[in-house]
Design a protein around this motif. Sequence first.
Motif, mmCIF file in Angstrom:
data_model
loop_
_atom_site.group_PDB
_atom_site.id
_atom_site.type_symbol
_atom_site.label_atom_id
_atom_site.label_comp_id
_atom_site.label_asym_id
_atom_site.label_seq_id
_atom_site.Cartn_x
_atom_site.Cartn_y
_atom_site.Cartn_z
ATOM 1 N N ASN A 242 8.788 45.110 72.263
ATOM 2 C CA ASN A 242 9.054 46.306 73.070
ATOM 3 C C ASN A 242 7.790 46.955 73.605
ATOM 4 O O ASN A 242 7.772 48.141 73.913
ATOM 5 C CB ASN A 242 9.867 47.317 72.248
ATOM 6 C CG ASN A 242 11.220 46.762 71.840
ATOM 7 O OD1 ASN A 242 11.494 46.602 70.655
ATOM 8 N ND2 ASN A 242 12.056 46.441 72.811
ATOM 9 N N ALA A 291 12.373 51.493 73.002
ATOM 10 C CA ALA A 291 11.025 52.001 73.257
ATOM 11 C C ALA A 291 10.429 52.607 71.981
ATOM 12 O O ALA A 291 9.229 52.456 71.712
ATOM 13 C CB ALA A 291 11.064 53.043 74.372
ATOM 14 N N LEU A 308 3.437 58.988 78.148
ATOM 15 C CA LEU A 308 4.752 58.363 78.285
ATOM 16 C C LEU A 308 5.609 59.079 79.322
ATOM 17 O O LEU A 308 5.670 60.306 79.359
ATOM 18 C CB LEU A 308 5.476 58.360 76.941
ATOM 19 C CG LEU A 308 5.024 57.284 75.947
ATOM 20 C CD1 LEU A 308 5.519 57.600 74.548
ATOM 21 C CD2 LEU A 308 5.520 55.913 76.396
ATOM 22 N N ILE A 313 8.044 52.954 81.165
ATOM 23 C CA ILE A 313 8.982 52.205 80.331
ATOM 24 C C ILE A 313 9.587 51.141 81.237
ATOM 25 O O ILE A 313 10.324 51.444 82.172
ATOM 26 C CB ILE A 313 10.078 53.114 79.740
ATOM 27 C CG1 ILE A 313 9.449 54.181 78.852
ATOM 28 C CG2 ILE A 313 11.080 52.282 78.943
ATOM 29 C CD1 ILE A 313 10.441 55.208 78.336
ATOM 30 N N ALA A 325 13.698 46.816 76.838
ATOM 31 C CA ALA A 325 12.768 47.867 77.252
ATOM 32 C C ALA A 325 11.400 47.606 76.636
ATOM 33 O O ALA A 325 11.289 47.249 75.459
ATOM 34 C CB ALA A 325 13.290 49.233 76.812
ATOM 35 N N ILE A 327 7.362 49.301 76.593
ATOM 36 C CA ILE A 327 6.417 50.355 76.994
ATOM 37 C C ILE A 327 5.176 49.692 77.589
ATOM 38 O O ILE A 327 4.628 48.749 77.023
ATOM 39 C CB ILE A 327 6.028 51.226 75.801
ATOM 40 C CG1 ILE A 327 7.259 51.928 75.230
ATOM 41 C CG2 ILE A 327 4.994 52.270 76.225
ATOM 42 C CD1 ILE A 327 6.962 52.769 74.004
ATOM 43 N N LEU A 377 8.781 60.822 74.458
ATOM 44 C CA LEU A 377 9.946 59.932 74.578
ATOM 45 C C LEU A 377 11.246 60.719 74.496
ATOM 46 O O LEU A 377 12.228 60.376 75.168
ATOM 47 C CB LEU A 377 9.910 58.843 73.500
ATOM 48 C CG LEU A 377 9.366 57.486 73.924
ATOM 49 C CD1 LEU A 377 9.574 56.444 72.833
ATOM 50 C CD2 LEU A 377 9.995 56.997 75.227
#
Length: 455
Positions: A242, A291, A308, A313, A325, A327, A377
């Motif tokens: 991820n 994520a 972020l 993402i 997903a 990052i 997030l």
Amino acid sequence: MTHPPTVTLTLVEGRLDRTEYVFDERTTAVLGRARDCSLRLPNDKHHRTVSRHHCLLDINPPEIRIRDFGSLNGTFVNGRKIGQRESGQTPEEAATRKFPERNLDDGDEIRVGATVFRIGVEVQHTLAQVRCRKCGRDVSGETRVRDGEYLCASCQAEPGAMLRMLLGLAHPEHEELSSIAGFTLLKELGRGGMGAVHLARHESSGEEVALKLMLPKVAVRLEARARFLREMVLTQALSHPNIARLHSSGFSNGTFFFTSEYCTGGSLDLLVDRNGGRLPVEEGIRIICQALEGLAHAHREGVIHRDLSPSNILLHNEAGGSTTAKISDFGLGKAFDRAGLSGLTRTGETAGKPWFMPRQQVSDFKNATAAGDVWALAACLYHILTGQYPRDFARDRDVWQVVLDMPAVPVREREPNIPRVLADVIDKALLEEPVIGFQTAEEFRDALLTAVESH
């Protein structure tokens, strides 16, 4: 070896714990009476007219700029007010106005309440001429720093041309460009204030990567270049399903470049746009929980993202039809800023947009934490489920003051159909006082999954 430029604030009048503050690297400082101000002024009779968050110093030695937040009695530079709200105006009303900023120079004095600082700017002067690394034009007038590599504003406006030049130079004898040798550009994937990213294919292996270019706004000194690339080495070591893998990073001709994993499904913000501005709860939770898995791994390795948002993402379409997903840009933008390479980013017409930024990243520029990433997030989840930002950013209101002073709006006030048990988790994640609601990515992920299961 030349010495780095410095900015010094020397206390001329007033009573503080320190009489001198020396800055030799990129930072910001908030002046005011609030506990979280980096330059906290006394809460006494001499400072009753000083706001909790009064003004902002944007510092990137040798540059320094001051910005008033709409304070009651204004901020004074060399005896002249640069910002003041009118009699009878509330701080909220005053914040809807645009207040002037001032670039500061050696010898200037700033006064907030009864406290006065004198500005000292030290830069090693040299007669060396600075030329653009691409076009060769004399750009000595664009930068006060003479011992670094620099690209003129015109060449910075054409990142694709700069990237093609680097690819043309990427021969075996150019070791610094070896990581991008043999790649051909296929299409531009996006661009922003710091550069652009292209899809590129390796001529012999057929591998497709995202090839990113970052263009510094200042002359790149050796120390800043080394500091930034050191942080990228930590990011390159991250390996998790991820996290979009950073393959390589480098610097040449005043430009930073990177190759990273190409994710075929684009970014989360584009998916949200295609779906009319928001996602179904189940889909949004699934993406953010993935994520959070990547975020937890990075935090265990000691790497903080600091920037972020739904735009970093990414979504990768797997062979079986599922989407993963990932990052991207771990630490990239903020490490660039912390190294001073993006110039002054908290003031001016190109000031950053902290829609997903926790308060601590404004009040404490250097010390980003894992909990700050978790807050960001949570802000992303809030946005993709409601189509709005957690805080109310009124038009023309100073965005940095909003972050410092305004809490998140409860998510069910934006979208009443979000189940209450899930809303409680999101609202807790966006708390900032006395501490951020969830301190780790694992805590937030587990709370989200429990809320979904109980609904």
